[in-house]
Write a protein that holds these residues in place. Structure first.
Motif, short mmCIF file in Angstrom:
data_model
loop_
_atom_site.label_atom_id
_atom_site.label_comp_id
_atom_site.label_asym_id
_atom_site.label_seq_id
_atom_site.Cartn_x
_atom_site.Cartn_y
_atom_site.Cartn_z
N LEU A 179 0.82 -1.21 0.00
CA LEU A 179 0.00 0.00 0.00
C LEU A 179 0.86 1.26 0.00
O LEU A 179 1.81 1.39 0.77
CB LEU A 179 -0.93 0.01 1.23
N ARG A 180 0.48 2.18 -0.86
CA ARG A 180 1.09 3.51 -0.85
C ARG A 180 0.11 4.50 -1.47
O ARG A 180 -0.68 4.16 -2.36
CB ARG A 180 2.39 3.54 -1.63
N ALA A 181 0.14 5.72 -0.97
CA ALA A 181 -0.69 6.76 -1.56
C ALA A 181 -0.14 7.11 -2.94
O ALA A 181 1.07 7.17 -3.14
CB ALA A 181 -0.71 7.98 -0.66
N ARG A 182 -1.03 7.31 -3.88
CA ARG A 182 -0.63 7.66 -5.24
C ARG A 182 -1.07 9.08 -5.57
O ARG A 182 -2.03 9.59 -5.01
CB ARG A 182 -1.23 6.66 -6.24
N SER A 183 -0.39 9.66 -6.51
CA SER A 183 -0.70 11.03 -6.92
C SER A 183 -1.82 11.03 -7.95
O SER A 183 -1.73 10.35 -8.98
CB SER A 183 0.55 11.69 -7.49
N TYR A 184 -2.88 11.77 -7.67
CA TYR A 184 -4.04 11.87 -8.55
C TYR A 184 -4.23 13.32 -9.00
O TYR A 184 -3.98 14.26 -8.25
CB TYR A 184 -5.32 11.45 -7.82
N THR A 185 -4.73 13.43 -10.21
CA THR A 185 -5.26 14.70 -10.68
C THR A 185 -6.71 14.44 -11.08
O THR A 185 -6.97 13.65 -12.00
CB THR A 185 -4.48 15.25 -11.89
N VAL A 186 -7.63 15.08 -10.36
CA VAL A 186 -9.06 14.90 -10.61
C VAL A 186 -9.64 16.24 -11.01
O VAL A 186 -9.50 17.23 -10.28
CB VAL A 186 -9.78 14.34 -9.37
N THR A 187 -10.28 16.28 -12.17
CA THR A 187 -10.86 17.52 -12.68
C THR A 187 -12.38 17.41 -12.63
O THR A 187 -12.97 16.49 -13.20
CB THR A 187 -10.41 17.78 -14.12
N LEU A 188 -13.01 18.33 -11.90
CA LEU A 188 -14.45 18.31 -11.70
C LEU A 188 -15.06 19.56 -12.35
O LEU A 188 -14.83 20.68 -11.88
CB LEU A 188 -14.80 18.30 -10.20
N ASP A 189 -15.81 19.35 -13.42
CA ASP A 189 -16.41 20.47 -14.17
C ASP A 189 -15.38 21.57 -14.45
O ASP A 189 -15.66 22.76 -14.29
CB ASP A 189 -17.61 21.03 -13.42
N GLY A 190 -14.18 21.16 -14.82
CA GLY A 190 -13.14 22.10 -15.20
C GLY A 190 -12.22 22.54 -14.08
O GLY A 190 -11.18 23.14 -14.33
N ALA A 191 -12.58 22.25 -12.82
CA ALA A 191 -11.76 22.64 -11.67
C ALA A 191 -10.82 21.48 -11.32
O ALA A 191 -11.28 20.38 -11.02
CB ALA A 191 -12.63 22.99 -10.47
N HIS A 193 -8.08 19.30 -9.20
CA HIS A 193 -7.64 18.98 -7.84
C HIS A 193 -6.50 17.98 -7.95
O HIS A 193 -6.63 16.94 -8.59
CB HIS A 193 -8.78 18.35 -7.03
N THR A 194 -5.38 18.28 -7.30
CA THR A 194 -4.24 17.37 -7.27
C THR A 194 -3.98 16.97 -5.83
O THR A 194 -3.89 17.84 -4.94
CB THR A 194 -2.99 18.02 -7.87
N PHE A 195 -3.85 15.66 -5.58
CA PHE A 195 -3.71 15.18 -4.21
C PHE A 195 -3.13 13.78 -4.22
O PHE A 195 -3.12 13.10 -5.25
CB PHE A 195 -5.06 15.18 -3.48
N ALA A 196 -2.67 13.34 -3.07
CA ALA A 196 -2.25 11.95 -2.86
C ALA A 196 -3.35 11.22 -2.12
O ALA A 196 -3.95 11.78 -1.19
CB ALA A 196 -0.95 11.90 -2.07
N ALA A 197 -3.65 9.99 -2.52
CA ALA A 197 -4.75 9.27 -1.90
C ALA A 197 -4.62 7.77 -2.14
O ALA A 197 -3.90 7.33 -3.02
CB ALA A 197 -6.09 9.76 -2.45
N GLU A 198 -5.33 7.01 -1.31
CA GLU A 198 -5.48 5.57 -1.52
C GLU A 198 -6.91 5.21 -1.92
O GLU A 198 -7.16 4.15 -2.47
CB GLU A 198 -5.11 4.80 -0.25
N ILE A 199 -7.87 6.10 -1.60
CA ILE A 199 -9.27 5.88 -1.92
C ILE A 199 -9.74 6.97 -2.88
O ILE A 199 -9.66 8.15 -2.56
CB ILE A 199 -10.15 5.89 -0.65
N VAL A 200 -10.23 6.56 -4.05
CA VAL A 200 -10.82 7.48 -5.02
C VAL A 200 -11.95 6.72 -5.72
O VAL A 200 -11.75 5.60 -6.18
CB VAL A 200 -9.80 7.97 -6.07
N ALA A 201 -13.12 7.33 -5.79
CA ALA A 201 -14.25 6.67 -6.47
C ALA A 201 -15.21 7.73 -7.00
O ALA A 201 -15.30 8.83 -6.48
CB ALA A 201 -14.98 5.72 -5.52
N VAL A 202 -15.95 7.33 -8.04
CA VAL A 202 -16.99 8.17 -8.64
C VAL A 202 -18.27 7.37 -8.63
O VAL A 202 -18.28 6.21 -9.07
CB VAL A 202 -16.64 8.56 -10.09
#
Length: 298
Positions: A179-191, A193-202
């Motif tokens: 397990l390790r946190a990974r770097s994500y870039t999530v764009t929501l309606d054009g905005a 967000h960059t963060f490190a996380a282990e949990i991401v879901a839509v």
């Protein structure tokens, strides 16, 4: 043959506990006044092809008898189309069916589909439409996993042993070790967000995995997708948080963020996304909410 009900049934759904269900379902559906055609398929791809062929032949409705995986396959043929869709919940996980108000009892669900079809009424619900790195398009009804759970699914699918649910349990342990946190870039309606996380879901619906309420306030009729991510937790806190998913109380944790959007793009290295428990493909993936994309019979 036109104007028929096409039935996609998974006899192994729910670990086979509803194996004798189909004759009764067919009889109940037949009361709608249409012929009933059982589709044959030896794989997920064949199941999708059979559903598309049925819709092309003029099916009045497509009915999925099984769990979320069976629903996912059938949705590919009816999404955005003027054809009714019914669900007879018979799987280990029936999260989409639960979210859209389908009765838990399979026979009541089949009877409700027949009445709705006979009366000419349906309920419109949203679906999520995805576009992958190479432009491939898919639809899903419940939740797209793009974090730890996606890694577990990918590992379990590569393993040949042990059989059954023990393979998934072993995959969890093996992924926890690395397990390790990974770097994500999530764009929501054009905005962005960059963060490190282990949990991401839509999510288009609240739960996945047979009642894991990853996005407890998600509404499949609000025209929006719910997005959840958590600050890096580590092994111990991740395992502590997991039981709270069943109740949906994990969203009260200050490290957990839930946002809403119509358009979502998720990018990260080394993650294969899963939607409705089915493999989509490597990130990045773009997800759009399509209001009223399915005409549900219930």
């Amino acid at each position: 043959m036109t104007d028929f009900i096409a039935v996609l049934a998974n006899p192994s759904a729910g670990r086979g506990r509803h194996r004798g269900l189909l004759p009764g379902v067919v009889e109940a559906l037949g009361t709608a006044g249409h012929d009933v055609r059982i589709l044959t398929a030896g794989s997920g791809i064949e199941a999708e092809e059979a559903c598309r062929a049925a819709v092309g032949d003029g099916a009045a409705a497509v009915v999925a008898v099984g769990g979320d995986g069976t629903v996912h396959r059938a949705l590919q043929s009816v999404a955005g189309r003027p054809v009714g869709f019914g669900v007879v919940p018979a799987g280990t996980g029936n999260d989409f069916a639960s979210a859209v108000g389908v009765p838990d009892d399979p026979m009541k669900a089949a009877e409700g589909i027949a009445v709705a079809l006979r009366d000419g009424r349906d309920h419109r619900f949203d679906l999520a439409r995805t576009s992958g790195a190479h432009g491939e398009r898919r639809w899903f009804g419940a939740v797209l996993a793009a974090g730890f759970d996606a890694l577990v699914n990918e590992r379990a699918n590569r393993m040949r042993r042990p059989a059954g649910p023990r393979r998934y349990d072993l995959a969890i342990l093996l992924e926890l070790v690395r397990l390790r946190a990974r770097s994500y870039t999530v764009t929501l309606d054009g905005a962005e967000h960059t963060f490190a996380a282990e949990i991401v879901a839509v999510g288009n619906c609240a739960s996945y995995g047979g009642g894991m309420r990853m996005l407890p306030d998600a509404d499949p009729a609000d025209g929006l997708l719910d997005v959840v991510f958590a600050a890096p937790l580590g092994r111990l806190d991740l395992m502590r948080l997991k039981p709270r998913l069943r109740r949906g109380t994990h969203v009260r944790d200050p490290r957990v963020t839930v946002l809403r959007a119509r358009e979502v793009r998720i990018a990260a290295e080394g993650i294969v996304a899963y939607a409705d428990g089915e493999r989509l493909g490597p990130l990045p993936v773009e997800v759009s909410c399509v209001p009223g994309a399915v005409r549900l019979l219930r």
